[in-house]
Motif scaffolding. Sequence first.
Motif, PDB file in Angstrom:
ATOM      1  N   MET A 121       0.712  -1.384  -0.014  1.00 48.90           N
ATOM      2  CA  MET A 121       0.053  -0.312   0.374  1.00 48.90           C
ATOM      3  C   MET A 121       0.433   1.188  -0.111  1.00 48.90           C
ATOM      4  O   MET A 121       2.247   1.155   1.017  1.00 48.90           O
ATOM      5  CB  MET A 121      -1.296  -0.038   0.612  1.00 48.90           C
TER       6      MET A 121
ATOM      7  N   TRP B  81     -12.094   1.461  -7.524  1.00 48.90           N
ATOM      8  CA  TRP B  81     -13.121  -0.044  -7.403  1.00 48.90           C
ATOM      9  C   TRP B  81     -12.854  -1.227  -8.835  1.00 48.90           C
ATOM     10  O   TRP B  81     -13.990  -1.767  -8.399  1.00 48.90           O
ATOM     11  CB  TRP B  81     -14.821   0.630  -8.496  1.00 48.90           C
ATOM     12  N   ALA B  82     -11.871  -0.784  -9.348  1.00 46.87           N
ATOM     13  CA  ALA B  82     -11.071  -1.898 -10.568  1.00 46.87           C
ATOM     14  C   ALA B  82     -11.388  -2.984 -10.365  1.00 46.87           C
ATOM     15  O   ALA B  82     -11.793  -4.174 -11.030  1.00 46.87           O
ATOM     16  CB  ALA B  82     -10.740  -0.886 -11.470  1.00 46.87           C
ATOM     17  N   PHE B  83     -10.313  -3.165  -9.346  1.00 47.87           N
ATOM     18  CA  PHE B  83      -9.867  -4.443  -9.350  1.00 47.87           C
ATOM     19  C   PHE B  83      -9.782  -4.961  -7.208  1.00 47.87           C
ATOM     20  O   PHE B  83     -10.196  -4.635  -7.017  1.00 47.87           O
ATOM     21  CB  PHE B  83      -8.465  -4.693  -9.866  1.00 47.87           C
ATOM     22  N   GLN B  84     -10.513  -6.538  -7.832  1.00 42.97           N
ATOM     23  CA  GLN B  84     -10.533  -7.623  -6.464  1.00 42.97           C
ATOM     24  C   GLN B  84      -9.638  -8.394  -6.753  1.00 42.97           C
ATOM     25  O   GLN B  84      -9.429  -9.257  -7.324  1.00 42.97           O
ATOM     26  CB  GLN B  84     -11.789  -7.591  -6.538  1.00 42.97           C
ATOM     27  N   PRO B  85      -8.400  -8.176  -6.051  1.00 40.98           N
ATOM     28  CA  PRO B  85      -7.654  -9.417  -6.491  1.00 40.98           C
ATOM     29  C   PRO B  85      -8.147 -10.562  -5.737  1.00 40.98           C
ATOM     30  O   PRO B  85      -8.122 -10.579  -5.470  1.00 40.98           O
ATOM     31  CB  PRO B  85      -6.443  -8.517  -5.330  1.00 40.98           C
TER      32      PRO B  85
ATOM     33  N   GLU C 294      -5.393  13.013  -2.598  1.00 40.59           N
ATOM     34  CA  GLU C 294      -4.545  11.767  -2.756  1.00 40.59           C
ATOM     35  C   GLU C 294      -6.185  10.622  -2.560  1.00 40.59           C
ATOM     36  O   GLU C 294      -6.468   9.780  -3.240  1.00 40.59           O
ATOM     37  CB  GLU C 294      -4.050  10.982  -1.117  1.00 40.59           C
TER      38      GLU C 294
ATOM     39  N   ALA D 148      -9.560  11.657  -4.384  1.00 38.11           N
ATOM     40  CA  ALA D 148      -9.637  11.663  -5.371  1.00 38.11           C
ATOM     41  C   ALA D 148      -8.949  10.819  -6.660  1.00 38.11           C
ATOM     42  O   ALA D 148      -9.932   9.515  -7.345  1.00 38.11           O
ATOM     43  CB  ALA D 148      -9.326  12.801  -5.627  1.00 38.11           C
ATOM     44  N   ILE D 149      -7.554  10.118  -6.523  1.00 37.63           N
ATOM     45  CA  ILE D 149      -6.759   9.425  -6.506  1.00 37.63           C
ATOM     46  C   ILE D 149      -6.945   7.983  -6.617  1.00 37.63           C
ATOM     47  O   ILE D 149      -7.444   7.022  -7.096  1.00 37.63           O
ATOM     48  CB  ILE D 149      -5.450   9.978  -6.880  1.00 37.63           C
ATOM     49  N   THR D 150      -7.101   7.935  -5.259  1.00 33.14           N
ATOM     50  CA  THR D 150      -7.566   6.438  -4.823  1.00 33.14           C
ATOM     51  C   THR D 150      -9.062   5.948  -5.262  1.00 33.14           C
ATOM     52  O   THR D 150      -9.183   4.817  -5.417  1.00 33.14           O
ATOM     53  CB  THR D 150      -7.465   6.250  -3.522  1.00 33.14           C
TER      54      THR D 150
ATOM     55  N   GLU E   2     -10.426   6.980  -8.348  1.00 35.45           N
ATOM     56  CA  GLU E   2     -10.892   6.762  -9.078  1.00 35.45           C
ATOM     57  C   GLU E   2     -10.539   5.219 -10.273  1.00 35.45           C
ATOM     58  O   GLU E   2     -11.579   5.248 -10.838  1.00 35.45           O
ATOM     59  CB  GLU E   2      -9.233   7.817 -10.357  1.00 35.45           C
ATOM     60  N   HIS E   3      -9.802   4.745  -9.540  1.00 37.43           N
ATOM     61  CA  HIS E   3      -9.634   3.223 -10.109  1.00 37.43           C
ATOM     62  C   HIS E   3      -9.820   2.399  -9.235  1.00 37.43           C
ATOM     63  O   HIS E   3     -10.289   1.361  -9.136  1.00 37.43           O
ATOM     64  CB  HIS E   3      -8.284   2.828 -10.801  1.00 37.43           C
TER      65      HIS E   3
END
Lengths: 423, 167
Positions: free
Chosen positions: B135, B163-167, B154, B156-158, B160-161
């Motif tokens: 992290m 939601w995209a990935f769940q490992p 910070e 805002a950047i977090t 932005e994406h």
Amino acid sequence: MNFLLFLKMNFSTSKRKGRASEPASKERAEERVANDASMSDLPFPILMDIFSRLPINTILQIRSVCKTWFALLSDPYFAEIHLARAPLSLMILTNFCQMICSNSLEPLYKMNQNQKQNGQNIPGKRFSLLTSCNGLLCSHEFSYKKEVVSICNPILGEYLVLPQLERNRVDRRIRGFGFSQSSKQYKVIQTLNYKNQAVESNNFQVEIHTIGMDTWRNIGDLPYQLIQPYYGALLNGVFHWYAHSHDNKTAFMCSFDLGKEEFQSFPGPPIQGFGKCRPANSISVGVSGGFLYLCDGFLESNFDIWIMKNYGVKESWTKEFVIVNPTISKLQRVFGSMYILNYRENMSKEATEDTELVMLLGSEDLFAYKVTSQAVRKPKSTCIQSNYQAIPYIPSLVSVKMLQRKRVHWGFDLYVTPDSLNF
Amino acid sequence: MAIMYALKSSDNEIFEVEQKVIEQSETIKKMIEDGAATGEIPLQVSSKTLAKVLEWCKQRQHKTVENENDDNKGKRKKERDEDDDIKEWENKFSDELKADKDVLFDLLLASNYLDLPALLSFLCQLVADMVAGKMPEEIRRMFNIENDFTPEEEKAITAEHGWAFQP
């Protein structure tokens, strides 16, 4: 997006004076002895080299470490060097989710359908994946009135819709999406058949769309029937197909150079009777590990995988694998197209008992084939047991938005070490 | 008798090294070829880092010489054993660097300056492995990086994406 731009500008004015942009100099080396070591002191090219080795989810996560990292990781140049190292994976679409799998069938990332927000993901609800290039997916959405083809980067959540056709009553087929190194452009190729015209069969027209432009350009008649694969197999900025002449009398391989926009015949493997037309499902052409391959499943008992060892050299076609497995042979005849996902040079020569060839038949049957024992293994993940659509895909940071506008250049020179160019 | 060169570190320590070992550095190789390597070769690298550089070069040199002397018979087994030895050596080398990040970063700069592509690549991979899966906060602490984002930026950047990935 405004926010992103703001950060970049802010960075380029303030940070360029900072230490990190200076070359490694004597003063710096001495100064470093006194201070605590910080990773921020490394020159940009080294930082980019390090970052380009990271998996994509780490990259998205670490953009918020500091402004320097954010700027580096958002740079189109970084997207290029990352892409050069990024492993080939699979994009898999099920009824419930989209997921990315490694080419050894291990699930890497998963996006649930209900997490799609604000149209940031692949557009539309009913779409199918056509083909992909450099991490960009070409997808197709079909509805009652219109047909939408779009290009998207699912990782960045960016997409663009290709220009619609003026006339709807045509048989339109997307036949390839690729990148040309020579012209540095992404292009889509489609064929059209205006059904109302008298002679149907020889009347296919070829059109090209350059991503970022507004139109489709007609480049004339389609000189042959493109049989296999459906979407041109891309290597070195050139599409490759197994083709038949319009009168179905001769068969051969052909290529289409995306830079020159020309069809040409291409040297095929020395298979007996190759010049005679065969059913489309008995031959597969594709690219894996930087090599062109052709799977010949004409004989029902087995099928042969031919590899073109030196690109463009007819004599270099080599029969590298003979697969004697009734299940696979049968499946190939059902699906026709076969993707090999993990070929590497001298794979059969250096094969050990663990060496597996991972193959995707059609777009829904995925398995690994043990080269020595001829055993077949299916992916373990429960998510992809049934009803899925998969295409070979490289997760990348190539920005669709950047393709639409002129590239932004930073005020510093970047270079890549010889090692990282060696891909 | 092997030709020896004297390398002088930025803190004036002299290292006597065989030509074959040090020629792996493209920078020094060029100096030798240009006839610029007479007497002591002054380098902008501290003695501590230069010692590490030479440790790496000697190990690599060792490996190439042995491979040249191999005959084909029984090569595969020997190669496998050697690979294990090299792995072991590299692991030890990596562990030392992981523990001392000053040297690690200095070594990265030195491999760049001396043009040692194999070492540079090895080190970049080492740092990448250290970063992977961590992290942002952990990374900042680990590598002594200042967070120059405001909390809003910070976030805002977090987001932005995020939601995209769940490992």
